[in-house]
Every structure is written in structure tokens, then in C-alpha cells.
Design a protein around this motif. Structure first.
Motif: not given
Ligand code: PRX
Length: 636
Positions: A250, A456, A462
Motif C-alpha cells: 500500500k 492510500v 482501499r
């Protein structure tokens, strides 16, 4: 001196007033209109409308007050190099680097990947990006080409900065060569690569039209002056990739104004460092600790920062204490693993140098066990401060805060919640708060304080799904760590709730390692777990199912196959993720519905009870695992 409880309560009850006051610790080109915008939970914007620049705050603003003070001291025990830069010299170097980048078309919002060893140019490059409003993404040099390529494809940089080579433990690491390979693997390679040639890699070749030699470009910009680009507080300063539950890292995205304020405040309240003093952080610029407390934090605070290339035990285990004495280090920051490494060395090395200048030693990144904390505290006669935080937060969540109030410490605990973090411990199943000494998931009630990740990179969904969707009962940020709180309010961190493992303070995802191992043509399936390790905290252990069992018919063949699997991890992910042991088996323990019993595997590998096995599909799978572990323990 203030009182911790009052400061903490005020930060939670009146966050806007609290943070508006902290914001005075940095320079604003234009003041902010609003302290906090939380109109779109869980997205948080701090210091809305304010214009600032991280590089200006770290460098330029000290030119008036401390131009001749050392800003950066560089020590490499790998090459023997030592150099230092005053704030005036640092300013000149950063301007040169910024001019070089600007010439290559780098501007506001553009991404630049920095893949470099610990050399001053790495810090210059970061600060130059910040100056231009470009978004840097530093990738740790221990990651292999394939991992670098994944990050390149996610960040889509227009340009990369690298070095010819680095050195670790006397061994050369061919950065430029690894970059060439990464660019070959990547779908969106950058147009340009700027290379700092240290003369360590004699065979290095440059690709015409793409590769640029930094030294010759710098020569053209010796007197360059590049004005800082003023960014709105929420505009991104950098991306830093970190591991989670999935195989895809990430990109933690950091803002500008909130980060500057959070770091400035932490330098004062947590690290208790005064302008003009010296800080020595032994991490690497590729990790969050390096971003916050090698580069930005100490410089924003007008301190001298020490940048160190090398291990803690070369040329001998007194090297760090020698540096502390010679450079009059007041604040030091390291990791529990490094201290455990030193603990294995003869005690005399600890007493060779006068370290009385050192006020506090901060340790973070992994659990600090009580014996290690006690040992180093007694040996050095300095106070040891355990801090707990994450790449996502950018600065401590739990810590002693000697800049606010000296509090009694309990070994094994990182202490109390840091101002700004409204913490709760929630029951995994019910989402209700747990009681005293009961284990729960450590969460932060949003809005997250300044400096924490804003999203992110490229994936707001996400961000929400990963961090804010773990409890149906309330909107909270999950740290993915288990913790308890005792009757006196001290927190204790018990390890991750997800599949992240922590090897020597390095955060690795089990999924990432499993995907790397699966790249081996003869591996059908694999499970990776973190196993308790006396030195590194955890070690990587893999259980791999071989496609063609005839390939592991003899002990020699088994050993060859294990080595091949390890080499595959080195190549795909990097040697930091290499398993300490690969067990070759013919099946993995799964439930009848096909779910891997990872926690049972981990328990067995640690010699613990595997827990509830009523859902286990085939008991023979577990027998194999038990046998493999027993055999491994015998040979250990
Ligand atoms: O599990 C916690 C552990 O390291 C994780 C974060 O790692 P990283 O993103 O690399 O950031 C490190 C910043 C210092 C946490 O989720 N961890 C970090 N510090 C501690 C810790 N575990 C126990 N005690 C700590 N002091």
C-alpha cells in the motif's frame, strides 16, 4: 512543566485549539483558514488553506538563525567516508539537486522514486523533491528489482534517483544494476534515471538518453537558487509503501502541513530535542523512521542529524557509542533488534565511551522485551523510551513524553497514548471496549491527528476498506495490533492481528512472501508464518508444497530445493524477506472449506498448542508439519 493528563485531555477535547497552537512551531507562507476539515469521514484535512513547504521548514528557515551549525553529519563505516554540511551548505546542495530535477521536468505533484543507500545525496534528493512540490517515494534498498518494479508501476514516477552501488557489511549492493532490471520488469518505467556514482561499481554502464550522471549535472548548477513551491497543507509530500494483508503493498500517502506540524511537535514533546542539539537515528531512509527522524523531524527542529551507513558492530560494537561521544548526541533512536545484537557482544564495548551527553534512547518498530530494555538502560545509564507507531501514522501513537512530563516507565510497555490519538481497545468480535488487562484490537477514533496517512495512493476505497471497515459498531482506524491496558493506564502491544510479520523491525507481509515463493516453478502452494525469534523478534518460516515430489527424493535434493526457494525470495522480494527455514511438504493443513490454518501452523512452529482443530480436513497434513518442525528443532 506541563502535566501529561491535561495536555492529553485538551488534545482530545479541543483538537482544533490544540493543533492550532502546535502549528506555530512551523512557518506558513500563508496562514490556514481552518484548522480541521472533517466533513467527509474518515478523510481528514488539517490546516486547510495554509501554504507551506517541508524543505523550507527543514532548511531555509534556519538560515537566519543557525547558518553555520551542522545540519547533517554523514558517517559511513562501510566506505570510511565522513562529511558534514552546515545549514548553509545543505541549502546549497538541496538547491543544486532541485535545479537538476527541475531541468529534467520534475514539478509539483510529479512522483520521483528514490532508491538509494545511506548517502547524503539521498537526503538532498528527498528535500529537493519537497522543495519542488514533487512527491517522493523512497524504496528501501533491501528490496529486489521485482518489488521495486511493483512500486514503480503503482507510483508512476517520471524520474528515479539512484546510486551506482551501496555497501552492507562490506558487501557491495549494485543499486544501478537492480534499477536496470526493475525498469525492464515495469510496465510504466520512468523516462529518466539520475545516478549518484560513488565509484563503488566500476562496471556500471549508463543507458544513453535515459541515465544521467548526477555529478556532471550538479556542476552546471553550483549557484542555483530554486524557490520552494508552496503547497496547500493537504497536498501530498510523499508516498511510502508498506506491507499489509494482501500481496500488493500500500502506498501510504502523507500530506504536507499536517506532517510538518506533527513532526515539529513530536520533536519537542516526545523526543525532547532542542534546536542546536544532535539527534542520531540508526534507521534507513527507506523506512518511515528514516523519513521522520533522520531527515525531516530533526531538521525541522533545527537539530543536527546524523546519517549513518553501516551495521552496529563494525568495525567494532562500540561504534555507535563512539559516534555519540564524538558528536555529542543528545537524542538517539534505534530498534530493539539492534540492541539485542549489541547485547550479544562483550560488555566492555559499552563502557569505552563517555555517553553522558545522551539524555534519552528511543526504541521502536517492534516489541521491546523487558530484559533488553533493562540491560541497555543499566549499561548506558540513560532512560529508554519505547515508542509504538506505524508507517501509517508517521509519528508515535504510544510513548513516554519527557518534553511534557517525566513519567515513571514500566519496562515492556510503550506507555501512554500520545496527545492527538484518541485510542480504544475493542473486542475483536463484539466491537465493545474491553476491560482492564483484557486483550483487544487497538484502534484510533477518527479524525486521525495531523501527520497520519491521508489516503492510500490512488486508492481512496482501499484506504477506507483496509483501515476503517473492521468494526460494524463504530467508525475507527484499526492499527491491526493487539494490545492490553493495565490498571495504571499503561498499554502493552501483543503483536499483529493480521498477517503482517515483523523481522528485525522490518515489516513484511506473509502474502507477499508467499507470492514470491510461488514464482518458483516447482512450488504448488505455500504458507508463510512469522515465528518467534530471540534476536530478530520474528523469523520467516515457509511450508511449501512441491509439485513434483521426485525433485525432493534425497536429502541433497531437499537441501538444493530449499536453497532454490530462498533464492527465489531474494530475487522477487529481497534478502530481508528470505525465510530462515523452508519446510517441504506434500500438503498444508486446511479446513474442509479450504481455508489455510495459518494460526495453527504458527503455533506449532513456536511449540505452542495449535488450538481448535475440529475443522481440519486431513489430519495427515498436520502430522507432516509436526514431523518437519521436530526434525528442524533437532538440527537447530
Ligand atoms: O506491530 C507494530 C510494530 O510495528 C508495526 C508498524 O511497523 P512499521 O509500519 O514498519 O512502522 C514502524 C514505526 C516505528 C506496528 O503495527 N511496532 C512498532 N513499534 C512497536 C511495535 N510493536 C511493539 N512495540 C513497539 N514499540
Amino acid at each position: 512543566m506541563a502535566n501529561y493528563q491535561d495536555v492529553y485531555r485538551n488534545s482530545i477535547d479541543n483538537p482544533e485549539a490544540f493543533w492550532a497552537e502546535q502549528a506555530n512551531l512551523v512557518d506558513w507562507h500563508k496562514p490556514f483558514d481552518k484548522v480541521l476539515d472533517y466533513s467527509r469521514p474518515p478523510f481528514t484535512k488539517w490546516f486547510v488553506g495554509g501554504l507551506t513547504n517541508l524543505c523550507h521548514n527543514a532548511v531555509d528557515r534556519h538560515l537566519a538563525t543557525r547558518p553555520e551549525q551542522k545540519a547533517l553529519v554523514y558517517i559511513s563505516v562501510e566506505t570510511g567516508a565522513e562529511s558534514s554540511y552546515t545549514f548553509r551548505e545543505l541549502h546549497a546542495e538541496v538547491n543544486r539537486f532541485a535545479a537538476v530535477l527541475r531541468d529534467q521536468g520534475v514539478g509539483k505533484g510529479d512522483r520521483v522514486i528514490i532508491y538509494m543507500p545511506m548517502i547524503p545525496e539521498a537526503a538532498f534528493a528527498m528535500l529537493a523533491c519537497a522543495r519542488l512540490g514533487a512527491v517522493h517515494s523512497v524504496v528501501f534498498g533491501g528490496f529486489a528489482s521485482a518489488s521495486l518494479a511493483t512500486r514503480i508501476d503503482d507510483a508512476r514516477p517520471g524520474l528515479m534517483v539512484t546510486a551506482g552501488a551501496g555497501m552492507r557489511g562490506g558487501k557491495s549492493i549494485p543499486y544501478k544494476h537492480l534499477v536496470d532490471e526493475a525498469l525492464r520488469l515495469s510496465a510504466h518505467p520512468p523516462q529518466k534515471v539520475v545516478i549518484v556514482n560513488r565509484g563503488l561499481d566500476k562496471g556500471m554502464s549508463l543507458t544513453a538518453g535515459r541515465d544521467l550522471d548526477y555529478a556532471s549535472l550538479r556542476d552546471q548548477h553550483m549557484d542555483a537558487r530554486v524557490d520552494p513551491v508552496w503547497l496547500e497543507s493537504s497536498e501530498p509530500s510523499y508516498i511510502l509503501y508498506t506491507s499489509g494483508t494482501t500481496g500488493k503493498p500500500k502506498g501510504v500517502q502523507r500530506d504536507t502541513g499536517g506532517y510538518a506540524v506533527a513532526l515539529a511537535a513530536s520533536m519537542r514533546h516526545i523526543y525532547a530535542g532542542r534546536p542546536g542539539e544532535t539527534m542520531f537515528t540508526t534507521s534507513d531512509i527507506g523506512w518511515v523512521v528514516g523519513h521522520s527522524y533522520i531527515v525531516y523531524g530533526p531538521l525541522i527542529n533545527g537539530m543536527t542529524t546524523i546519517m549513518y551507513e553501516g551495521l552496529p558492530i563494525r568495525p567494532d560494537p562500540a561504534i555507535w557509542w563512539k559516534i555519540v561521544e564524538e558528536h555529542k548526541v543528545n537524542v538517539m533512536f534505534s530498534s530493539p533488534t539492534a540492541i539485542r545484537v549489541l547485547k550479544k557482544q562483550p560488555a566492555e564495548y559499552l563502557h569505552k565511551h563517555d555517553v553522558s551527553c545522551l539524555r534519552n534512547l528511543y526504541l521502536a518498530g517492534e516489541p521491546l522485551d523487558e530484559p533488553t530494555a533493562r540491560w541497555i538502560s543499566d549499561a548506558l545509564k540513560v532512560s529508554i523510551i519505547d515508542n509504538y507507531w506505524q508507517t501509517e501514522t508517521g509519528w508515535p501513537i504510544l510513548s513516554g513524553m519527557p518534553g511534557i512530563e517525566e513519567q515513571p516507565r514500566k519496562f515492556g510497555s510503550p506507555g501512554f497514548p500520545v496527545y492527538g490519538f484518541n485510542l480504544k481497545l475493542l473486542h475483536e468480535g463484539t466491537g465493545r471496549e474491553v476491560g482492564v488487562n483484557e486483550k483487544g484490537v487497538l484502534v484510533v477514533v477518527p479524525p486521525l491527528p495531523p501527520g497520519c496517512l491521508s489516503t492510500v495512493w490512488g486508492d481512496d476505497k482501499r484506504f477506507v476498506n483496509t483501515y476503517f471497515s473492521n468494526f460494524e459498531t463504530e467508525l475507527v482506524y484499526s492499527t491491526f495490533d493487539w494490545a492490553t491496558r493495565d490498571e495504571d493506564g499503561y498499554y502493552f502491544i501483543l503483536g499483529r492481528t493480521d498477517d503482517v510479520i515483523n523481522v528485525a523491525g522490518h515489516r513484511l507481509g506473509t502474502r507477499e512472501i508467499e507470492e514470491a515463493i510461488s514464482a518458483h516453478p516447482n512450488i504448488a502452494e505455500v504458507a508463510v508464518v512469522g515465528v518467534q525469534d530471540g534476536l530478530k523478534g520474528q523469523a520467516v518460516m515457509a511450508f511449501a508444497v512441491v509439485k513434483d515430489a521426485s525433485r525432493i527424493a534425497t536429502p541433497e535434493a531437499i537441501s538444493r530445493m530449499e536453497k532454490e526457494v530462498m533464492a527465489t525470495v531474494d530475487k522477487e522480494l529481497g534478502a530481508i524477506a528470505r525465510p530462515a527455514k523452508v519446510h517441504l511438504v506434500t500438503m498444508l493443513p486446511k479446513t474442509r472449506s479450504g481455508k489455510l490454518l495459518r494460526r495453527s501452523l504458527q503455533a506449532l512452529a513456536e511449540g505452542r498448542d495449535p488450538g481448535d482443530l475440529t475443522t481440519l480436513d486431513d489430519p495427515a497434513s498436520l502430522d507432516q508439519i509436526r514431523a518437519a518442525i521436530a526434525q528442524w528443532q533437532e538440527t537447530k
